[in-house]
Scaffold this active site. Structure first.
Site, PDB file in Angstrom:
ATOM      1  N   SER A   5       0.828  -1.107   0.074  1.00  0.00           N
ATOM      2  CA  SER A   5       0.144  -0.070   0.086  1.00  0.00           C
ATOM      3  C   SER A   5       0.847   1.161   0.013  1.00  0.00           C
ATOM      4  O   SER A   5       0.144   2.237  -0.599  1.00  0.00           O
ATOM      5  CB  SER A   5      -0.772   0.049   1.076  1.00  0.00           C
ATOM      6  OG  SER A   5      -0.182  -0.140   2.392  1.00  0.00           O
ATOM      7  N   ASP A  15      -0.448   7.104  10.297  1.00  0.00           N
ATOM      8  CA  ASP A  15      -1.557   6.168  10.981  1.00  0.00           C
ATOM      9  C   ASP A  15      -0.524   5.210  11.737  1.00  0.00           C
ATOM     10  O   ASP A  15      -0.841   4.050  11.921  1.00  0.00           O
ATOM     11  CB  ASP A  15      -2.658   5.598  10.280  1.00  0.00           C
ATOM     12  CG  ASP A  15      -1.795   4.784   9.016  1.00  0.00           C
ATOM     13  OD1 ASP A  15      -0.392   4.712   8.792  1.00  0.00           O
ATOM     14  OD2 ASP A  15      -2.434   4.217   8.272  1.00  0.00           O
ATOM     15  N   HIS A  39       1.736   4.220   7.376  1.00  0.00           N
ATOM     16  CA  HIS A  39       1.695   4.897   6.088  1.00  0.00           C
ATOM     17  C   HIS A  39       2.257   6.412   6.314  1.00  0.00           C
ATOM     18  O   HIS A  39       2.388   7.143   7.315  1.00  0.00           O
ATOM     19  CB  HIS A  39       0.218   4.931   5.405  1.00  0.00           C
ATOM     20  CG  HIS A  39      -0.260   3.744   5.316  1.00  0.00           C
ATOM     21  ND1 HIS A  39      -1.083   2.968   6.283  1.00  0.00           N
ATOM     22  CD2 HIS A  39      -0.113   2.705   4.278  1.00  0.00           C
ATOM     23  CE1 HIS A  39      -1.477   1.798   5.677  1.00  0.00           C
ATOM     24  NE2 HIS A  39      -0.757   1.651   4.513  1.00  0.00           N
TER      25      HIS A  39
END
Lengths: 236, 236
Positions: free
Chosen positions: B11, B185, B188
């Protein structure tokens, strides 16, 4: 192979992957479904674009060869519209030739071409870029009126070819403070200007059937993977 | 054809074209010289990456076929390092298999592979993402210690393969407020975190000889075009 969306244009395309740029936003939007390919060339007009087409789209020039781009944004006109008797005259292209060139660039039968008009011009902001010594005429190299004429020509070509067009010149001027809100130097885009281009292009792609709802992802999303047997997702 | 730089990862790669993202910044940096191709898959670990390699790099898998990527960033480990007894256990990969997989991914002889370690983990920030009902154990699914072990393993593989590595885990923790400054977070990247990854990757590319000084542009820059005879620039 993932389908490709080419961004073909001048400096407003070349810098479209800067922070908050409309090209980067498109790549982010289609992150799992399509490649966004940057083919922006600062200062170029449609006459020069015609000269470099074969190099810019080498494999894709084989019409019918199955490798045509999914979509191409064609975003020229800001340089074509430079006035022929001012400081950027060497970039000027007469409006009839601009129209012919746009017709010629739209050449892949199976590709969705989206034309984008030049943005409006904030002439005062253009003049403020240079000292009197640099531009003793104190006249801007581009005018909003000229840009508007090229924008209308671009819209006309889109109608003749039945392809979608983003009329940026008109769209931006619907907001009273367009000059400062959407343009950084009277021509290039602010974050707000980039947002408009991104949203308009996404909208036109959606109109021709290209969206996250219709384009398949090449590989499984994490929320579809079975926690007990993750590798099941990767069997043929 | 322009050379390609692939970004292959999870991600943190998939979202690298969001505003200020490190992938978009690379594409902007190489706007006239190389295509930056996004191949980020949220949630994926190296085990799943191995399963999808042939789909991710279809043409480029033909080693020696002349179409190898110029460079590939391989940025996995954040999901491999999920703890095997916590809420994201299905993404866990044992550290020895992680190392083997990294070895196997680095498979093109003529491509510059750059390994990137997982970032550090801000465990408190990870916990704050969920209510007690959602995560009754009140233990984070990832720990900074585990991420550090995978980072060290990644650095070791880079040494064994003699390829460059960005040790993000170590680099970020050199700054006392790394958790809030670089991570959104706890995992990320913030804008600051994206900036570090961009600068580190540019630095490693430079070390292996890939930079704006060495990579040719495919077409003439505007400042090289003769104002009196612009079309001269486009003759073969």
């Amino acid at each position: 192979m993932r389908p490709k969306i080419y961004l073909f244009g001048d400096s407003i395309t070349e810098e479209s992957f800067s922070d908050g740029g409309w090209g980067a936003s498109l790549a982010n939007h289609f992150a799992r479904t399509a490649d966004v390919v940057l083919r922006g060339y600062s200062g170029y007009n449609t006459r020069w674009a015609m000269k470099v087409m074969e190099k810019v789209f080498p494999a894709e020039m084989n019409v019918g060869g199955g490798r045509s781009p999914l979509a191409v944004t064609v975003f020229y006109g800001a340089n074509d519209a430079c006035l022929p008797d001012r400081s950027s005259a060497f970039q000027h292209v007469p409006i009839d030739e601009y129209k012919q060139n746009l017709h010629a660039i739209k050449r892949w039968p199976s590709t969705h071409v989206i034309l984008i008009t030049p943005p409006p011009i904030d002439e005062v902001a253009r003049l403020l870029r240079h000292s009197f010594d640099e531009n003793p005429s104190n006249l801007p190299e581009r005018t909003n009126e000229a840009a508007g004429n090229y924008a209308k020509a671009c819209v006309a070509v889109a109608g003749e070819c039945r392809v979608p067009v983003v009329d940026l010149w008109t769209r931006m001027q619907q907001f009273p403070y367009w000059g400062k809100t959407y343009l950084r130097d009277g021509l290039h885009l602010t974050l707000g200007g980039n947002k408009i281009v991104f949203e308009e292009v996404i909208g036109k792609l959606h109109e021709v059937g290209l969206s996250l709802e219709t384009l398949p992802a090449d590989l499984p999303f994490i929320n579809t993977i079975d926690h007990m047997n993750p590798l099941n997702a990767f069997k043929e």
